[in-house]
Design an enzyme around this catalytic site. Structure first.
Site, PDB file in Angstrom:
ATOM      1  N   HIS A   1      16.402  66.513  -1.357  1.00  0.00           N
ATOM      2  CA  HIS A   1      17.230  65.328  -1.117  1.00  0.00           C
ATOM      3  C   HIS A   1      18.707  65.603  -1.376  1.00  0.00           C
ATOM      4  O   HIS A   1      19.578  64.953  -0.777  1.00  0.00           O
ATOM      5  CB  HIS A   1      16.731  64.135  -1.934  1.00  0.00           C
ATOM      6  CG  HIS A   1      15.461  63.549  -1.383  1.00  0.00           C
ATOM      7  ND1 HIS A   1      14.216  63.942  -1.827  1.00  0.00           N
ATOM      8  CD2 HIS A   1      15.253  62.646  -0.395  1.00  0.00           C
ATOM      9  CE1 HIS A   1      13.298  63.284  -1.136  1.00  0.00           C
ATOM     10  NE2 HIS A   1      13.894  62.497  -0.255  1.00  0.00           N
TER      11      HIS A   1
ATOM     12  N   ARG B   1      11.135  56.222  10.184  1.00  0.00           N
ATOM     13  CA  ARG B   1      10.332  55.674  11.285  1.00  0.00           C
ATOM     14  C   ARG B   1      10.262  54.161  11.185  1.00  0.00           C
ATOM     15  O   ARG B   1      10.547  53.588  10.136  1.00  0.00           O
ATOM     16  CB  ARG B   1       8.937  56.288  11.319  1.00  0.00           C
ATOM     17  CG  ARG B   1       8.280  56.451   9.975  1.00  0.00           C
ATOM     18  CD  ARG B   1       6.928  57.110  10.131  1.00  0.00           C
ATOM     19  NE  ARG B   1       6.429  57.571   8.850  1.00  0.00           N
ATOM     20  CZ  ARG B   1       5.152  57.665   8.549  1.00  0.00           C
ATOM     21  NH1 ARG B   1       4.233  57.321   9.444  1.00  0.00           N
ATOM     22  NH2 ARG B   1       4.761  58.115   7.377  1.00  0.00           N
TER      23      ARG B   1
ATOM     24  N   ASP C   1      16.183  60.215  -2.909  1.00  0.00           N
ATOM     25  CA  ASP C   1      15.671  59.310  -1.872  1.00  0.00           C
ATOM     26  C   ASP C   1      16.308  57.921  -2.010  1.00  0.00           C
ATOM     27  O   ASP C   1      16.977  57.417  -1.099  1.00  0.00           O
ATOM     28  CB  ASP C   1      14.130  59.302  -2.061  1.00  0.00           C
ATOM     29  CG  ASP C   1      13.387  58.203  -1.351  1.00  0.00           C
ATOM     30  OD1 ASP C   1      14.007  57.252  -0.871  1.00  0.00           O
ATOM     31  OD2 ASP C   1      12.134  58.284  -1.299  1.00  0.00           O
TER      32      ASP C   1
ATOM     33  N   ASP D   1      16.112  65.805  -6.326  1.00  0.00           N
ATOM     34  CA  ASP D   1      15.475  67.108  -6.087  1.00  0.00           C
ATOM     35  C   ASP D   1      16.339  67.892  -5.109  1.00  0.00           C
ATOM     36  O   ASP D   1      17.288  67.344  -4.526  1.00  0.00           O
ATOM     37  CB  ASP D   1      14.037  66.938  -5.565  1.00  0.00           C
ATOM     38  CG  ASP D   1      13.964  66.133  -4.280  1.00  0.00           C
ATOM     39  OD1 ASP D   1      14.706  66.449  -3.334  1.00  0.00           O
ATOM     40  OD2 ASP D   1      13.165  65.179  -4.214  1.00  0.00           O
TER      41      ASP D   1
ATOM     42  N   HIS E   1       9.321  60.284  14.546  1.00  0.00           N
ATOM     43  CA  HIS E   1       9.846  60.387  13.180  1.00  0.00           C
ATOM     44  C   HIS E   1      11.203  61.079  13.222  1.00  0.00           C
ATOM     45  O   HIS E   1      11.395  62.017  13.994  1.00  0.00           O
ATOM     46  CB  HIS E   1       8.866  61.175  12.306  1.00  0.00           C
ATOM     47  CG  HIS E   1       9.133  61.015  10.848  1.00  0.00           C
ATOM     48  ND1 HIS E   1      10.153  61.689  10.206  1.00  0.00           N
ATOM     49  CD2 HIS E   1       8.536  60.238   9.912  1.00  0.00           C
ATOM     50  CE1 HIS E   1      10.159  61.328   8.931  1.00  0.00           C
ATOM     51  NE2 HIS E   1       9.186  60.449   8.721  1.00  0.00           N
TER      52      HIS E   1
ATOM     53  N   ASP F   1      15.676  56.112   3.051  1.00  0.00           N
ATOM     54  CA  ASP F   1      15.504  57.307   2.215  1.00  0.00           C
ATOM     55  C   ASP F   1      16.700  58.229   2.482  1.00  0.00           C
ATOM     56  O   ASP F   1      17.024  58.514   3.641  1.00  0.00           O
ATOM     57  CB  ASP F   1      14.173  57.972   2.608  1.00  0.00           C
ATOM     58  CG  ASP F   1      13.895  59.290   1.870  1.00  0.00           C
ATOM     59  OD1 ASP F   1      14.831  59.901   1.331  1.00  0.00           O
ATOM     60  OD2 ASP F   1      12.730  59.712   1.872  1.00  0.00           O
TER      61      ASP F   1
ATOM     62  N   CYS G   1      17.184  61.337   2.480  1.00  0.00           N
ATOM     63  CA  CYS G   1      17.072  62.570   3.273  1.00  0.00           C
ATOM     64  C   CYS G   1      17.272  62.307   4.762  1.00  0.00           C
ATOM     65  O   CYS G   1      17.694  63.194   5.499  1.00  0.00           O
ATOM     66  CB  CYS G   1      15.737  63.280   3.023  1.00  0.00           C
ATOM     67  SG  CYS G   1      14.279  62.385   3.529  1.00  0.00           S
ATOM     68  N   TYR G   2      17.002  61.077   5.193  1.00  0.00           N
ATOM     69  CA  TYR G   2      17.208  60.761   6.615  1.00  0.00           C
ATOM     70  C   TYR G   2      18.678  60.617   6.955  1.00  0.00           C
ATOM     71  O   TYR G   2      19.030  60.509   8.142  1.00  0.00           O
ATOM     72  CB  TYR G   2      16.394  59.520   7.020  1.00  0.00           C
ATOM     73  CG  TYR G   2      14.913  59.721   6.765  1.00  0.00           C
ATOM     74  CD1 TYR G   2      14.279  60.872   7.216  1.00  0.00           C
ATOM     75  CD2 TYR G   2      14.164  58.804   6.040  1.00  0.00           C
ATOM     76  CE1 TYR G   2      12.938  61.092   6.952  1.00  0.00           C
ATOM     77  CE2 TYR G   2      12.820  59.007   5.768  1.00  0.00           C
ATOM     78  CZ  TYR G   2      12.212  60.161   6.233  1.00  0.00           C
ATOM     79  OH  TYR G   2      10.886  60.384   5.973  1.00  0.00           O
TER      80      TYR G   2
ATOM     81  N   LYS H   1       9.521  51.520   8.110  1.00  0.00           N
ATOM     82  CA  LYS H   1       9.379  52.217   6.836  1.00  0.00           C
ATOM     83  C   LYS H   1      10.683  52.126   6.053  1.00  0.00           C
ATOM     84  O   LYS H   1      11.642  51.506   6.491  1.00  0.00           O
ATOM     85  CB  LYS H   1       8.880  53.641   7.053  1.00  0.00           C
ATOM     86  CG  LYS H   1       7.463  53.627   7.680  1.00  0.00           C
ATOM     87  CD  LYS H   1       6.535  54.625   7.077  1.00  0.00           C
ATOM     88  CE  LYS H   1       6.182  54.359   5.636  1.00  0.00           C
ATOM     89  NZ  LYS H   1       5.321  55.434   5.109  1.00  0.00           N
TER      90      LYS H   1
END
Ligand code: FPP
Ligand code: K
Ligand code: ZN
Length: 482
Positions: free
Chosen positions: A400, A335, A390, A397, A287, A341, A343-344, A338
């Site tokens: 993020h 990952r 996201d 939030d 991840h 997003d 945050c990645y 998936k």
């Protein structure tokens, strides 16, 4: 399969069909292309957008129809309008991309750091995180956090546990994640009284109790052992310049270990999975968030050029990391199979400067697409009411907001490891991470942000401002043991 890297334009439709597995998406793709061709009246910015989207529509399709593929398709549908147009009516920059909405985010962050209604009680154990994300987001935007100094130091002095480390608040048991977010927050607000509020001796005992016989760290007493623990522990030991020796009461001593770093590199090494990624603990699924923790941990253990190749298969990791960038969205997923997003943008995007510091990849090699990531962040992850998120359809939030902005900095700057930086500190005890600097901001044809859309440079290992990192370590280097 030989997949065209550019758009469907020029690819015979039978070939396309073969590539796209005859799904209705083919119609959609070619329709859209025709639409573009018919328009003829596109402004230069629109034309640039069209060419960009063409270049990232890489039609790699799995022939198996699954729930995963379905949500993937639904996600494209939700996100594409934000890349193609401007549904939020944001002010646009010179490249036709939404500007960084500074005022909206500043307004949002003020609320993040402020008082909470009673319903927020369930988030109490995450308070250090919320403070960290809020303060770090502010510094990334260049907002002065000094007015919060006393408040932050006071808040955390109450959360310090008598046996060492920090919990979420007064009376809560100490936890490595809370302690990590606390130390980073305290380092950001800085000042002698703030630094002195940390009980380094009980902290040293607490971290000693987390160290395990196999080399890793648990998150709390009797809790899970994972790579977050390995990273958080190294961040804390290094920033506070704690002695590396384990205390006599540390259980790992019974297994013959004598220091915090014994067996740690090998433990991280075991977290690299068969596909090249890094997982929470040996044998788990890789991840992005854990990849950053693993690389961060090794970058504190020593210079990345030494520790990364020693403990990781870097070509395989590089392949796994670059496979995380999603097309056509441009952002990262965490990952395999998936969803993208925001945050990645950091958890994966932030891995690159660490990996690049360990390899001799020529600067011209494009391991990842900074333009595509910045577009995703600016066009799809900014919330109209402020804060980042996201993906479209989700709420903003603090988490993020922090990691989208950190990811944006990773796209906008080249961070380099340079031994000649800070020659006065970092010569002992996990001193490697005190030699990073920003080499330059990116410029040229791949840039799609105005100078006003750039965030502040961020230390690539600690994810707080450089100055906060270097001042904190410099302060604690004046201490002999405790
Ligand atoms: C999956 O969530 C997320 C994880 C397995 C990792 C979460 C860990 C972090 C964010 C980092 C922790 C770092 C420190 C320094 C403590 P999901 O299944 O909801 O998301 P996904 O579908 O994107 O994988
Ligand atoms: K997620
Ligand atoms: Zn996320």
């Amino acid at each position: 399969m030989d997949v065209p890297l550019r758009s469907s334009a020029g690819v015979p439709s039978s070939r396309l069909e073969e590539i796209l597995d005859g799904s209705d998406r083919i119609e959609e793709l070619s329709d859209t292309d025709n639409e573009y061709e018919d328009m003829g009246t596109a402004t230069p910015e629109e034309q640039a957008n069209i060419e960009y989207l063409d270049s990232v529509r890489i039609p790699i399709r799995d022939s198996l129809k699954t729930e995963t593929l379905k949500v993937q398709d639904e996600t494209h549908e939700i996100i594409l309008p934000y890349l193609e147009g401007n549904p939020n009516d944001f002010t646009l920059n010179a490249y036709g991309i939404p500007k960084l909405q500074r005022e909206r985010h500043a307004h949002f962050l003020k609320k993040v750091i402020g008082d909470y209604p009673p319903q927020a009680a369930m988030m109490d154990a995450s308070r250090p995180w919320i403070v960290y994300w809020g303060l770090q987001s502010m510094t990334a935007l260049g907002i002065d956090i000094h007015p919060y100094q006393k408040l932050v130091a006071h808040t955390f002095s109450l959360a310090q546990h008598p046996t060492g480390g920090y919990g979420g608040g007064y009376g809560q048991l100490p936890h490595l994640a809370c302690t990590y977010a606390t130390i980073l927050s305290l380092a950001m607000v800085a000042g002698t009284a703030t630094y002195e509020s940390v009980d380094r001796k009980t902290m040293w005992h607490f971290l000693g109790r987390m160290k395990q016989a196999d080399g890793g760290f648990t998150m709390c007493e009797g809790g899970e052992e994972d790579i977050r623990g390995a990273f958080c522990a190294m961040v804390i030991v290094s920033l506070l310049n704690l002695p590396l020796d384990l205390s006599q009461d540390a259980p790992a001593r019974k297994a013959g270990l004598t220091t915090f770093t014994d067996g740690l590199g090998d433990w991280v090494s075991q977290c690299q999975s068969w596909d090249g990624g890094i997982s929470a603990a040996p044998g788990n699924e890789a991840h992005g968030a854990y990849a950053f923790c693993g690389l961060g941990c090794l970058s504190i253990l020593g210079p990345p050029k030494e520790t990364l190749p020693k403990y990781l298969n870097l070509p395989l990791l590089t392949h796994w990391l670059s496979s995380r960038q999603c097309s056509p969205e441009g952002g990262y997923n965490g990952r395999t199979n998936k969803l993208v997003d925001g945050c990645y943008s950091h958890w994966v995007g932030g891995c690159w400067s660490l990996v690049e510091a360990a390899t001799s990849i020529p600067p011209s090699t494009q391991l990842w697409n900074r333009t595509a990531l910045s577009r995703y962040i600016l066009a799809a992850c900014q919330e109209k009411k402020g804060g980042l998120k996201d993906k479209p359809g989700k709420h903003s939030d603090a988490y993020h907001t922090c990691y989208n902005l950190a990811g944006l900095s990773a796209a906008q700057y080249k961070y380099v490891y340079d031994e000649s930086v800070n020659k006065d500190i970092g010569s002992a005890n996990l001193g490697a991470p005190y030699h990073w600097k920003t080499a330059c901001g990116y410029e040229g044809e791949n840039v799609i942000w105005d100078s006003e859309d750039t965030v502040r440079g961020i230390h690539p290992v600690f994810i707080i401002p450089y100055r906060s990192v270097y001042e904190c370590r410099r302060y604690f280097e004046t201490k002999e043991d405790f």
